[in-house]
Design a protein around this motif. Structure first.
Motif, PDB file in Angstrom:
ATOM      1  N   PHE A 128      28.039  49.358  38.208  1.00  0.00           N
ATOM      2  CA  PHE A 128      28.309  48.066  37.737  1.00  0.00           C
ATOM      3  C   PHE A 128      29.039  48.056  36.351  1.00  0.00           C
ATOM      4  O   PHE A 128      28.829  48.635  35.425  1.00  0.00           O
ATOM      5  N   ARG A 129      30.301  47.510  36.212  1.00  0.00           N
ATOM      6  CA  ARG A 129      31.378  47.668  35.335  1.00  0.00           C
ATOM      7  C   ARG A 129      31.292  46.245  34.635  1.00  0.00           C
ATOM      8  O   ARG A 129      32.166  45.457  35.334  1.00  0.00           O
ATOM      9  N   ALA A 130      30.543  45.760  33.777  1.00  0.00           N
ATOM     10  CA  ALA A 130      30.571  44.463  33.020  1.00  0.00           C
ATOM     11  C   ALA A 130      31.820  43.932  32.612  1.00  0.00           C
ATOM     12  O   ALA A 130      31.907  42.753  32.903  1.00  0.00           O
ATOM     13  N   ALA A 131      32.431  44.751  32.018  1.00  0.00           N
ATOM     14  CA  ALA A 131      33.748  44.356  31.433  1.00  0.00           C
ATOM     15  C   ALA A 131      34.742  43.942  32.549  1.00  0.00           C
ATOM     16  O   ALA A 131      35.386  42.832  32.582  1.00  0.00           O
ATOM     17  N   LEU A 132      34.815  44.722  33.778  1.00  0.00           N
ATOM     18  CA  LEU A 132      35.503  44.343  34.826  1.00  0.00           C
ATOM     19  C   LEU A 132      35.238  42.791  35.243  1.00  0.00           C
ATOM     20  O   LEU A 132      36.034  42.333  35.700  1.00  0.00           O
ATOM     21  N   ARG A 159      35.946  37.249  36.172  1.00  0.00           N
ATOM     22  CA  ARG A 159      35.132  35.852  36.349  1.00  0.00           C
ATOM     23  C   ARG A 159      36.279  35.074  35.525  1.00  0.00           C
ATOM     24  O   ARG A 159      36.440  33.942  35.888  1.00  0.00           O
ATOM     25  N   ARG A 160      36.874  35.447  34.378  1.00  0.00           N
ATOM     26  CA  ARG A 160      37.809  34.883  33.517  1.00  0.00           C
ATOM     27  C   ARG A 160      38.924  34.230  34.392  1.00  0.00           C
ATOM     28  O   ARG A 160      39.694  33.129  34.302  1.00  0.00           O
ATOM     29  N   GLU A 161      39.571  35.225  35.237  1.00  0.00           N
ATOM     30  CA  GLU A 161      40.950  35.096  36.160  1.00  0.00           C
ATOM     31  C   GLU A 161      40.426  34.214  37.018  1.00  0.00           C
ATOM     32  O   GLU A 161      41.335  33.426  37.463  1.00  0.00           O
ATOM     33  N   TYR A 186      43.364  34.466  39.387  1.00  0.00           N
ATOM     34  CA  TYR A 186      42.817  35.676  40.285  1.00  0.00           C
ATOM     35  C   TYR A 186      43.562  35.866  41.590  1.00  0.00           C
ATOM     36  O   TYR A 186      44.000  36.950  41.942  1.00  0.00           O
ATOM     37  N   ASP A 187      43.589  34.829  42.204  1.00  0.00           N
ATOM     38  CA  ASP A 187      44.226  35.031  43.782  1.00  0.00           C
ATOM     39  C   ASP A 187      45.549  34.728  43.717  1.00  0.00           C
ATOM     40  O   ASP A 187      46.276  33.832  43.059  1.00  0.00           O
TER      41      ASP A 187
END
Length: 78
Positions: free
Chosen positions: A39-43, A48-50, A56-57
């Motif tokens: 689990f990479r919280a920063a990623l 989520r921001r994108e 994001y898409d």
């Protein structure tokens, strides 16, 4: 968020089962990296921001996804 260790799961998905350990050992070395946490919280936060910003898409990502889906469907038919 509460993270559970592998051995606290009940039933056949428990990390203490022999077959479960073999699955982890037999993973593709190109797609897994023991040094990276699962689990990479920063990623997750970046994605989520994108998504919130609507960036994001992209058409390129959708094209890749459609190509992968088509290959998967063609493989099932074979």
């Amino acid at each position: 968020m509460h993270m559970h260790s592998k051995s606290c799961l009940d039933g056949p998905v428990s990390g203490t089962r022999e077959w479960w350990r073999q699955l982890e050992v037999n993973e593709d070395p190109l797609t897994s990296n023991e040094n990276q946490p699962m689990f990479r919280a920063a990623l997750v936060e970046q994605i989520r921001r994108e998504i919130a910003a609507g960036t994001y898409d992209t058409p390129e990502k959708m094209e890749i996804a459609f190509d992968r889906l088509l290959k998967r469907l063609e493989a099932e038919d074979a």
